[in-house]
Design an enzyme around this catalytic site. Structure first.
Site, PDB file in Angstrom:
ATOM      1  CE  LYS A   1       7.105 -27.042  -4.017  1.00 22.19           C
ATOM      2  NZ  LYS A   1       5.690 -27.238  -4.321  1.00 22.19           N
TER       3      LYS A   1
HETATM    4  C1  E4P Z   1       4.811 -25.846  -7.300  1.00 15.80           C
HETATM    5  O1  E4P Z   1       5.837 -26.271  -6.813  1.00 15.80           O
HETATM    6  C2  E4P Z   1       3.949 -24.822  -6.669  1.00 15.80           C
HETATM    7  O2  E4P Z   1       3.606 -25.194  -5.372  1.00 15.80           O
HETATM    8  C3  E4P Z   1       2.741 -24.602  -7.519  1.00 15.80           C
HETATM    9  O3  E4P Z   1       3.130 -24.553  -8.880  1.00 15.80           O
HETATM   10  C4  E4P Z   1       1.924 -23.389  -7.115  1.00 15.80           C
HETATM   11  O4  E4P Z   1       0.916 -23.170  -8.068  1.00 15.80           O
HETATM   12  P1  E4P Z   1      -0.375 -22.249  -7.811  1.00 15.80           P
HETATM   13  O5  E4P Z   1       0.063 -20.825  -7.838  1.00 15.80           O
HETATM   14  O6  E4P Z   1      -1.286 -22.589  -8.952  1.00 15.80           O
HETATM   15  O7  E4P Z   1      -0.919 -22.661  -6.480  1.00 15.80           O
END
Ligand code: E4P
Length: 223
Positions: A84
Site C-alpha cells: 500500500k
Molecule cells: C483502507 O485501505 C483505508 O486505510 C481505510 O479504509 C481508512 O478508513 P478510515 O477513514 O475509517 O480511517
C-alpha cells in the site's frame, strides 16, 4: 463484488473468513496501532495464512527508496501481499517501479478521480478512494467511486477500484451500484450487513411456531 476486511485484528479476520465471504484484507498503521502485541510483519504473516486473497501492507517512508525498501520487504513475507503506497509524486514513482518488479500495489489516500487515474497509469493494481473521509468534510465520496470506476472500465485499465473508508452498510450498497470492484469494511459494518430486525424477529417466531407445533403433536399422541 469483492469484500475485504479493513482491520489488523486476527479474530475479526478469522470470524469473517469462516462465513465464507472474505476476499482480502487491508491494513494500515492506524489499524496496526489498535491491535499491537506483535510486530507488523508477524501480524501480516498470520493474516496471509488465513486469507488467500490480497492483503495490503502499508509503507510509511515518504521517499522513493524508502518506499521501495519497505515494500520489497513486505512482498517477501507472503505471495498475497499487496504493498500500500500513498498518493503523492514519490508514491507514483514507487508504484511504477514496483510494477516493473512485479510487486502489486494498492494506491491509498485517493480523494479525486484524477488521483485514481494517475495511480492506474502508474500501475497500481488497487485504487483506494476514501469515501467516509470525503463525506466527513461535506463532500460526496461516492462521486469519486462512480467517476473512477467509469474511467477504469472505459479505458480498460487492469486496476480495480477499492471503496475504502466505509462507515456504514449503505456505503457498501452504494459502492456496488457505483461500480466499485471491491469494498473494504470495518468488522462492525460486516456485522451490520448481516442483521435486520425483521430477520431476528422471523427467526424467533419460526422457532416458537416449531416448538408449539411439536408440543401440540406430542399432546395429541398422549390422548
Ligand atoms: C483502507 O485501505 C483505508 O486505510 C481505510 O479504509 C481508512 O478508513 P478510515 O477513514 O475509517 O480511517
Amino acid at each position: 463484488m469483492k469484500l475485504f476486511l479493513d482491520t489488523a485484528d486476527i479474530e475479526e479476520i478469522r470470524t469473517v473468513a469462516a462465513w465464507g465471504v472474505l476476499d482480502g484484507v487491508t491494513t494500515n498503521p492506524t489499524l496496526y496501532s489498535k491491535v499491537g502485541g506483535a510486530s507488523y510483519d508477524a501480524i501480516l504473516q498470520e493474516i496471509c495464512k488465513i486469507v488467500p486473497g490480497p492483503v495490503s501492507a502499508e509503507v510509511v517512508a515518504d521517499d522513493v527508496e524508502g518506499m521501495l525498501k519497505e515494500g520489497r520487504h513486505f512482498a517477501k513475507l507472503a505471495d498475497n501481499i499487496v504493498v500500500k503506497v500513498p498518493m503523492s509524486e514519490t508514491g507514483l514513482e514507487a508504484m511504477s517501479r514496483f510494477r516493473a518488479e512485479g510487486i502489486k500495489t494498492n494506491c491509498t489516500l485517493i480523494f479525486t478521480a484524477n488521483q485514481g487515474l494517475l495511480a492506474a497509469k502508474a500501475g497500481a493494481s488497487l485504487l483506494s478512494p476514501f469515501v467516509g473521509r470525503l463525506d466527513d468534510i461535506n463532500e460526496e465520496g461516492m462521486t469519486v467511486i462512480r467517476e473512477l470506476s467509469e474511467i477504469i472500465r472505459f479505458f480498460e485499465y487492469d486496476s480495480e477500484v477499492l471503496s475504502a473508508s466505509i462507515r456504514h452498510p449503505r456505503h457498501v450498497t452504494e459502492s456496488a451500484l457505483a461500480g466499485a470492484h471491491i469494498a473494504t469494511l470495518p468488522f462492525k459494518v460486516f456485522q451490520q450487513m448481516v442483521r435486520h430486525p425483521l430477520t431476528d424477529k422471523g427467526i424467533v417466531q419460526f422457532k416458537k411456531d416449531w416448538e408449539d407445533a411439536r408440543a401440540a403433536l406430542a399432546a395429541r399422541k398422549g390422548d
